[in-house]
Design an enzyme around this catalytic site. Structure first.
Site, PDB file in Angstrom:
ATOM      1  N   VAL A 145       0.518  -1.324   0.146  1.00 37.73           N
ATOM      2  CA  VAL A 145      -0.040  -0.208  -0.357  1.00 37.73           C
ATOM      3  C   VAL A 145       1.070   0.676  -0.028  1.00 37.73           C
ATOM      4  O   VAL A 145       1.771   1.008   0.653  1.00 37.73           O
ATOM      5  CB  VAL A 145      -0.758   0.125   1.152  1.00 37.73           C
ATOM      6  CG1 VAL A 145      -1.361   1.191   1.232  1.00 37.73           C
ATOM      7  CG2 VAL A 145      -1.833  -0.646   1.359  1.00 37.73           C
ATOM      8  N   ALA A 168       4.059   4.128   2.314  1.00 36.95           N
ATOM      9  CA  ALA A 168       3.829   2.869   2.197  1.00 36.95           C
ATOM     10  C   ALA A 168       4.045   1.549   3.468  1.00 36.95           C
ATOM     11  O   ALA A 168       5.055   2.422   4.177  1.00 36.95           O
ATOM     12  CB  ALA A 168       5.331   2.267   0.716  1.00 36.95           C
ATOM     13  N   LYS A 169       3.717   0.733   2.962  1.00 39.16           N
ATOM     14  CA  LYS A 169       3.699  -0.758   3.580  1.00 39.16           C
ATOM     15  C   LYS A 169       2.843  -1.687   3.510  1.00 39.16           C
ATOM     16  O   LYS A 169       1.843  -1.853   2.277  1.00 39.16           O
ATOM     17  CB  LYS A 169       2.454  -0.431   4.944  1.00 39.16           C
ATOM     18  CG  LYS A 169       3.116  -1.100   6.172  1.00 39.16           C
ATOM     19  CD  LYS A 169       4.183  -0.242   7.751  1.00 39.16           C
ATOM     20  CE  LYS A 169       5.003  -0.955   7.690  1.00 39.16           C
ATOM     21  NZ  LYS A 169       5.888  -0.659   9.381  1.00 39.16           N
ATOM     22  N   GLY A 170       3.831  -2.931   3.313  1.00 35.64           N
ATOM     23  CA  GLY A 170       3.311  -4.106   2.333  1.00 35.64           C
ATOM     24  C   GLY A 170       3.275  -5.216   3.654  1.00 35.64           C
ATOM     25  O   GLY A 170       3.798  -4.690   5.170  1.00 35.64           O
ATOM     26  N   ASP A 213      10.025  -4.868   8.535  1.00 35.76           N
ATOM     27  CA  ASP A 213       9.471  -4.326   9.906  1.00 35.76           C
ATOM     28  C   ASP A 213       9.237  -6.054  11.115  1.00 35.76           C
ATOM     29  O   ASP A 213      10.213  -7.329  10.474  1.00 35.76           O
ATOM     30  CB  ASP A 213       8.189  -4.563   9.880  1.00 35.76           C
ATOM     31  CG  ASP A 213       6.949  -3.452   9.967  1.00 35.76           C
ATOM     32  OD1 ASP A 213       7.354  -2.490  10.294  1.00 35.76           O
ATOM     33  OD2 ASP A 213       5.790  -4.390  10.853  1.00 35.76           O
TER      34      ASP A 213
END
Ligand code: NAD
Length: 405
Positions: free
Chosen positions: A62, A107-109, A148
Site C-alpha cells: 500500500v 508505504a507498507k507491505g 518490519d
C-alpha cells in the site's frame, strides 16, 4: 440498541489525521486527498512447501502518499495482518517521514503468514514470489521497502536479489535494511534504538531531570528494546528493568541487566505501572491504554513500539504531565538510517558508522525541537504537534505541485 464498535486501525489513523488537519486549518479539498491511501495492491500467490504441497498466500503493498518523494515503508510477515492495518501503517509512514524531514512518502507491505513456522527454504520462496508480485510498484525511484515485524536483513537481501534478477543488474537501492555485504548501511540495526536513546536524553534535558540518576524500564527485548536498553545504559542512565513476552527482570543495577539477554526472571515486576523516570514501551501496540494510563508513574515515556500508547491514553498522560516522545519520532531512527542507506546505495559511496550516527543525531534532534516548539506554542501534546507539522509539510508539497489550488 446502538452497538459500539471499536474503531479499526485505519479509522484510528484517519482520526489522528483529522485532529492534525483541524490544528492547521487544512481545507476540505486537501483533506480528501490525504485521508485515504493512493494505491493498494492485493496479491495472492502460490508457494510450494517442503512437503510438496502448494499453499496460496495473500500479501499487500500500500502506498499512502508520494507527494514528497518515493514511498518508503516496511514489510511485515504476521498471521493476523489485515489490509486495514497495512493502510494505517502506510499512512503513519507518510507522517513519520515528513515529521523528520525525509524526502519520502509513506508505504507498507505485508504477507499474512507465520514466519516462525516456515522453513528457511519456504521463507525464501515466499519472499521471492511476493517480491515478484509487488515488483510493479517497488524500485529505488518509486517505493523502497525495509524490514518490519517478522522480516529481517536476509529477507531484504532476497527481495533485492529478486528485483535485480528482473532488471539484469544489481539494484541495491531497491530495499533498505539489507546486510552490509550487499549494500546495507553501518548503524542500521541499532538505529531505531539509537534514535530513541537520543530523544530520551533530550527529553530528560527539557524536563530538567539531569541532576539525578534517572531510572529506565524497557518493555520488549527485541530489536528496538534491546538496542535502547544497551545504549541508554551506555549513556549513563540506570536501566533497571526489561521484559519480553515471557518474563520480566528487575535489577538494582545495569550490571545485572548485562545478563538479561537470557531473560531469566529474577523478580517479576509490573513494568508499566512501577515508578521509573523513563518508561520505554518497545514491544507491541496498545500497551498503555485508558485502563492503566492513570496509574503510570513514569516522568516520561519514549514510545519505541508503534502505537504502544492508545489514542484514549494520550490525553490522560498529557493531563498528568507525563512527557511523551511519540512513536512517530521515537522510533524514526530506523527510517532515517534507511534513508542514509538508500543515499549511499544510489551513490555507491559508503560512510563510516560514526558519520551515520552523527547525521542521525542531527536529523532526529532537529525534528524533536521543531515538534517541541509546536507543542509548546500551540499548547497541544507532542503527538498532535508531530502530526500537525507532518501534515502541513505534505499538504504544502501537494499544493506547490499544483494539485490543490
Ligand atoms: P521484535 O519482534 O524484535 O521484538 C518485540 C519484543 O517484544 C520481543 O522481545 C517480544 O518478546 C516482546 N513482547 C511481545 N509482547 C510483549 C508483551 N506483552 N510484554 C512484553 N514484551 C513483549 O520487534 P522490533 O523490531 O523490536 O519492533 C518492536 C516495535 O517497534 C514494533 O511496534 C515495530 O513496528 C516498531 N519498530 C521497529 C523498527 C525496527 O527497525 N525493528 C523500526 C521502527 C519501529
Amino acid at each position: 440498541m446502538a452497538v459500539e464498535t471499536r474503531a479499526s486501525a485505519f479509522q484510528t489513523a484517519q482520526r489522528r489525521f483529522d485532529a492534525a488537519a483541524d490544528v492547521i486549518g487544512l481545507s476540505d479539498d486537501a483533506r480528501l486527498g490525504l485521508r485515504d491511501v493512493k494505491r493498494e495492491l492485493t496479491v495472492h500467490f502460490p508457494v510450494r512447501m517442503d512437503d510438496g504441497s502448494v499453499h496460496v498466500f495473500t500479501g499487500w503493498r500500500v502506498q499512502h502518499n508520494i507527494s514528497r518523494g518515493p514511498a518508503k515503508g516496511g514489510i511485515r510477515y504476521h498471521p493476523s495482518i489485515t489490509l486495514d492495518l497495512v493502510k494505517a501503517l502506510a499512512m503513519l509512514m507518510t507522517w513519520k517521514c515528513a515529521a523528520v524531514g525525509l524526502p519520502y512518502g509513506g508505504a507498507k507491505g505485508a504477507v499474512a503468514c507465520e514466519p516462525s513456522k516456515l522453513s528457511p527454504n519456504e521463507l525464501e520462496h515466499l519472499t521471492r514470489r511476493y517480491a515478484t508480485e509487488i515488483a510493479i510498484l517497488i524500485g529505488p525511484e518509486k517505493d523502497i521497502p525495509a524490514p518490519d515485524m517478522g522480516t529481517n536483513p536476509q529477507v531484504m537481501a532476497w527481495i533485492m536479489d529478486t528485483i535485480s534478477m528482473h532488471s539484469g543488474h544489481s539494484v541495491t537501492a531497491s530495499v533498505t535494511g539489507k546486510p552490509v555485504d550487499v549494500g546495507g548501511s553501518e548503524g542500521r540495526v541499532d538505529a531505531p534504538g539509537r534514535g530513541a536513546t537520543y530523544l530520551t536524553l533530550e527529553g530528560l534535558k527539557y524536563l530538567h531531570v539531569d541532576d539525578e540518576t534517572p531510572t529506565v524500564a524497557v518493555q520488549g527485548y527485541g530489536q528496538v528494546g534491546r538496542s535502547t536498553a544497551r545504549l541508554l545504559a551506555e549513556a549513563g542512565l540506570n536501566v533497571v528493568a526489561v521484559s519480553d513476552s515471557r518474563a520480566s527482570i528487575w535489577a538494582r543495577s545495569a550490571a545485572i541487566l548485562a545478563r538479561a539477554s537470557a531473560l531469566v526472571a529474577s523478580r517479576s515486576c509490573t513494568l508499566r505501572t512501577s515508578a521509573w523516570t523513563v518508561l520505554v514501551p518497545a514491544a507491541v501496540q496498545d500497551q498503555i491504554t485508558e485502563e492503566n494510563a492513570g496509574r503510570i508513574r513514569a516522568r516520561m515515556i519514549t514510545e519505541g513500539a508503534n502505537a504502544a500508547v492508545s489514542p484514549e491514553a494520550d490525553p490522560i498522560l498529557h493531563d498528568r504531565n507525563i512527557f511523551l516522545v511519540p512513536d512517530i519520532i521515537a522510533n524514526a531512527g530506523g527510517v532515517i538510517v534507511s534513508y542514509f542507506e538508500w543515499v549511499q546505495d544510489l551513490q555507491a559511496f559508503f560512510w563510516e558508522e560514526e558519520e551515520i550516527n552523527t547525521k542521525l543525531h542531527h536529523v532526529i534532534t532537529r525534528a524533536f525541537y521543531e515538534i517541541l516548539h509546536t507543542s509548546v506554542n500551540k499548547r497541544i501534546d507532542m503527538r498532535l504537534a508531530a502530526y500537525a507539522l507532518a501534515v502541513q509539510r505534505v499538504a504544502n508539497a501537494t499544493t506547490v505541485r499544483g494539485i490543490y489550488p
